[in-house]
Design an enzyme around this catalytic site. Structure first.
Site, PDB file in Angstrom:
ATOM      1  N   ARG A  50       0.816  -1.233   0.000  1.00 45.99           N
ATOM      2  CA  ARG A  50       0.000   0.000   0.000  1.00 45.99           C
ATOM      3  C   ARG A  50       0.839   1.267   0.000  1.00 45.99           C
ATOM      4  NH1 ARG A  50      -5.280  -1.113   2.755  1.00 45.99           N
ATOM      5  NH2 ARG A  50      -5.506   1.123   2.658  1.00 45.99           N
ATOM      6  N   LYS A 156       1.134 -19.028   8.304  1.00 42.41           N
ATOM      7  CA  LYS A 156       0.254 -19.030   9.459  1.00 42.41           C
ATOM      8  C   LYS A 156       0.078 -17.591   9.996  1.00 42.41           C
ATOM      9  CE  LYS A 156       2.666 -19.642  13.699  1.00 42.41           C
ATOM     10  NZ  LYS A 156       3.318 -18.382  13.752  1.00 42.41           N
ATOM     11  N   ASP A 185       4.556 -24.038   7.024  1.00 43.69           N
ATOM     12  CA  ASP A 185       4.948 -24.108   8.426  1.00 43.69           C
ATOM     13  C   ASP A 185       6.469 -24.124   8.365  1.00 43.69           C
ATOM     14  OD1 ASP A 185       5.935 -25.095  10.882  1.00 43.69           O
ATOM     15  OD2 ASP A 185       3.928 -25.778  11.365  1.00 43.69           O
ATOM     16  N   HIS A 186       7.092 -23.012   8.742  1.00 44.09           N
ATOM     17  CA  HIS A 186       8.528 -22.908   8.442  1.00 44.09           C
ATOM     18  C   HIS A 186       9.349 -23.958   9.198  1.00 44.09           C
ATOM     19  CE1 HIS A 186       8.927 -20.489  12.143  1.00 44.09           C
ATOM     20  NE2 HIS A 186      10.215 -20.774  12.081  1.00 44.09           N
ATOM     21  N   LYS A 190      13.039 -26.740   8.141  1.00 40.58           N
ATOM     22  CA  LYS A 190      14.318 -26.858   8.857  1.00 40.58           C
ATOM     23  C   LYS A 190      14.949 -28.212   8.538  1.00 40.58           C
ATOM     24  CE  LYS A 190      12.941 -23.893  12.717  1.00 40.58           C
ATOM     25  NZ  LYS A 190      13.835 -22.757  12.824  1.00 40.58           N
ATOM     26  N   GLU A 224      12.213 -20.541  23.535  1.00 33.67           N
ATOM     27  CA  GLU A 224      12.815 -19.315  22.994  1.00 33.67           C
ATOM     28  C   GLU A 224      13.279 -18.447  24.150  1.00 33.67           C
ATOM     29  OE1 GLU A 224      10.811 -17.654  19.324  1.00 33.67           O
ATOM     30  OE2 GLU A 224       9.157 -18.531  20.417  1.00 33.67           O
ATOM     31  N   ASP A 243       0.142 -19.808  18.458  1.00 32.28           N
ATOM     32  CA  ASP A 243       1.331 -19.348  17.740  1.00 32.28           C
ATOM     33  C   ASP A 243       2.306 -20.499  17.450  1.00 32.28           C
ATOM     34  OD1 ASP A 243       3.019 -17.215  16.710  1.00 32.28           O
ATOM     35  OD2 ASP A 243       4.296 -17.524  18.462  1.00 32.28           O
ATOM     36  N   HIS A 248       3.772 -25.691  14.677  1.00 30.18           N
ATOM     37  CA  HIS A 248       5.124 -26.256  14.713  1.00 30.18           C
ATOM     38  C   HIS A 248       5.220 -27.518  15.579  1.00 30.18           C
ATOM     39  CE1 HIS A 248       5.834 -22.518  12.838  1.00 30.18           C
ATOM     40  NE2 HIS A 248       6.095 -21.795  13.907  1.00 30.18           N
ATOM     41  N   LYS A 348       8.119 -18.443  25.610  1.00 38.54           N
ATOM     42  CA  LYS A 348       9.011 -17.309  25.369  1.00 38.54           C
ATOM     43  C   LYS A 348       9.685 -16.950  26.684  1.00 38.54           C
ATOM     44  CE  LYS A 348       6.939 -15.649  21.249  1.00 38.54           C
ATOM     45  NZ  LYS A 348       7.846 -15.971  20.136  1.00 38.54           N
TER      46      LYS A 348
HETATM   47  C1  BG6 Z   1       6.921 -18.306  14.549  1.00 30.65           C
HETATM   48  C2  BG6 Z   1       6.213 -17.716  15.724  1.00 30.65           C
HETATM   49  O1  BG6 Z   1       6.059 -19.115  13.802  1.00 30.65           O
HETATM   50  O2  BG6 Z   1       8.021 -19.081  14.999  1.00 30.65           O
HETATM   51  C3  BG6 Z   1       7.160 -16.899  16.572  1.00 30.65           C
HETATM   52  O3  BG6 Z   1       5.148 -16.901  15.277  1.00 30.65           O
HETATM   53  C4  BG6 Z   1       8.375 -17.697  16.954  1.00 30.65           C
HETATM   54  O4  BG6 Z   1       6.517 -16.411  17.740  1.00 30.65           O
HETATM   55  C5  BG6 Z   1       8.984 -18.350  15.726  1.00 30.65           C
HETATM   56  O5  BG6 Z   1       9.302 -16.825  17.552  1.00 30.65           O
HETATM   57  C6  BG6 Z   1      10.079 -19.307  16.126  1.00 30.65           C
HETATM   58  O6  BG6 Z   1      10.712 -19.763  14.977  1.00 30.65           O
HETATM   59  P1  BG6 Z   1      12.232 -20.208  15.010  1.00 30.65           P
HETATM   60  O7  BG6 Z   1      12.508 -20.677  13.627  1.00 30.65           O
HETATM   61  O8  BG6 Z   1      13.015 -19.000  15.412  1.00 30.65           O
HETATM   62  O9  BG6 Z   1      12.310 -21.295  16.049  1.00 30.65           O
END
Ligand code: BG6
Length: 506
Positions: A50, A156, A185-186, A190, A224, A243, A248, A348
């Site tokens: 935008r 997500k 889903d990242h 990995k 984390e 989250d 994950h 966290k």
């Molecule tokens: C994300 C979450 O999907 O994954 C975040 O929204 C989180 O809150 C993150 O910090 C963690 O990913 P990674 O790859 O750093 O473990």
């Protein structure tokens, strides 16, 4: 710079092209793919957003992101000009049809220039409210009909609960076929996560013991050390369950628990994973207090540095009841896993960033060693370390050298960095490559997402109805609330992280 001639001409149309995800992850990963000769000879990145930006301003911003986040780091002007000429910016409102016409025209222009048809990847790097809006406009612009050549990638959160996930999936499938939808889903990108399949199914010795007869329990920790950083506003509406767990941690559990696949086809693997979700024992309302624990961090001094509590983070409401820690005890009711607890935890502001899966084996059926020979007895375990130090540690008993019979726990380790000289790609590189090559194995199908929501809905509902009385209930820099231990069956516990038992994994 040479390119991968095998790949089709590709246009990445990134909605939310001036945003953080694009800057931090997508463009640096595309650049790394380009550096590794993994981009097609004809490709283009069309960033849509935008705000007012020129191509030159956007490129400058992307270069900064690449230098900060790509594997390459600082880049030469030559490398940069080879890549940057593929980038364009288009300004527009995603709720109006004009921007889609502009996009379509730009795609046609590129195809005419390349004299070849391109595959178009629509990447939703936007706030979730746009997920249900953009696909309909793309369809109206006539850009979704080529099922082989157009794909949509969505990040997500895929819904906020089961109902909204069903609605979103419906909106997506009104414009795209399921085979065109790539839900990221990242975690699945990995390297170590993918390696779970290799370990389990490419070696004959894990599978025979990978069941209730030998496995006592499984733990999955995704910890984390950071707080919510600049994402307080989003996070306060989500919380740890939505989250991290719904996506994950559930995906990790599926990879550990799934049955062997017959072939390495996307749908075969996804079917096996969804079977796990379908086999999960429902968490009844009555069982929630024995199956789920939540926590929220207060202030603390991790590493000697004072940090504020969650309620003091920017974007977070001062009386927030959002959980920043969640632990669950789950069961997979099938022949392989009946009554084996799977303990999951994520949070966290825990002491350290560490993601690990531990398979804890049962004790030997008969203890034949005298008590004085086994003062430190521990049952064997296998730790799959996903990050930060990718590897595997097998912990078992061995005789300590000497005249006396004395057994000690020892560790056998495999460490990615030691065993392979090739750098580990970022998860997004793998996933973007898979989207380009139309391989959906590592992406979530609609039924997987819905099944994962379905499992968690009783907990989500209960937690939203009954506010916690003890928040904040853990200090920043500690391993979460003490109540997380109440989930355990006798003798079970959270494992010692691999980095503490193996100096090389520090
Ligand atoms: C994300 C979450 O999907 O994954 C975040 O929204 C989180 O809150 C993150 O910090 C963690 O990913 P990674 O790859 O750093 O473990």
């Amino acid at each position: 710079m040479s390119t991968n001639e095998q790949l089709q001409p590709t246009i990445f149309a990134i909605f939310g092209g001036s945003g953080d995800l694009t800057w931090r992850k997508l463009v640096p990963s595309l650049f790394d793919l380009f550096q590794d000769v993994n981009m097609p000879p004809y490709f283009s990145i069309i960033a849509l957003d935008r705000i007012d930006l020129t191509d030159i301003e956007l490129r400058r911003r992307y270069r900064d992101g690449i230098e900060k986040f790509s594997r390459k780091g600082k880049i030469s002007d030559e490398d940069w000009s080879g890549f940057s000429r593929h980038i364009y910016y288009k300004k527009g409102d995603f709720t109006k049809q004009e921007i889609y016409t502009v996009l379509k025209d730009q795609c046609t222009l590129l195809e005419n220039e390349w004299k070849e048809k391109a595959q178009i990847i629509f990447y939703m790097a936007t706030p979730p409210v746009m997920f249900g809006v953009i696909p309909g406009h793309l369809k109206e612009a006539g850009m979704t009909g080529n099922h082989e050549r157009s794909r949509i990638v969505i990040e997500k959160p895929i819904g906020y609960d089961l109902d909204s996930a069903l609605k979103l999936n419906k909106a997506l499938t009104a414009s795209f076929r399921e085979s065109q939808i790539f839900r990221i889903d990242h975690y699945l990108g990995k390297e170590t996560v993918q390696n779970i399949l290799a370990f389990r199914f490419a070696n004959p010795f894990f599978e025979p013991v990978w069941n209730r007869r030998y496995v006592d329990y499984v733990t999955i920790t995704v910890a984390e050390d950071l707080g919510v950083e600049h994402r307080g506003e989003y996070y306060d509406k989500a919380g740890a369950l939505r989250d991290m767990v719904q996506n994950h941690l559930m995906q990790l559990l599926c990879l550990v628990a799934m049955e062997p696949m017959i072939s390495f086809q996307a749908d075969e693997i996804r079917n096996k994973k969804v079977d796990v979700l379908h086999a999960m024992r429902p968490i009844t309302r009555e069982m929630i207090h024995k199956s789920a624990v939540r926590g929220q961090y207060g202030s603390g001094r991790p590493g000697g540095k004072e940090v504020s509590g969650y309620r003091g983070e920017s974007g977070v409401s001062t009386g927030s009841f959002t959980e920043t820690f969640a632990a669950l005890k789950l069961y997979v009711d099938n022949w392989r896993w009946q009554d084996v607890p799977f303990y999951l935890r994520t949070g966290k502001r825990l002491p350290r960033q560490v993601s690990e899966i531990t398979i804890q084996f049962r004790a030997v059926p008969h203890q034949s060693f005298p008590p004085e020979a086994i003062p430190d007895w521990q049952s064997s375990s296998l730790i799959i370390s996903i990050q930060p130090n990718e590897g595997i540690v097998l912990c078992f008993q061995a005789k300590q050298p000497g005249t006396r019979l004395l057994l000690k726990p020892v560790n056998l380790k495999f460490n990615y960095q030691e065993s392979f000289s090739t750098p580990i790609p970022d998860a997004y590189e793998t996933l973007l490559w898979d989207v380009m090559t139309n391989d959906a194995t590592l992406f979530m199908r609609a039924d997987q997402v819905e099944a994962a929501w379905n499992i968690l809905m009783p907990v989500i509902e209960e937690w939203s109805l009954n506010k916690p009385h003890d928040f904040p209930n853990y200090q920043a820099g500690t391993w979460g609330p003490a109540s997380a231990d109440t989930l355990f069956d006798p003798g079970h516990h959270w494992p010692v992280p691999a980095y503490l038992i193996d100096k090389d994994l520090k």
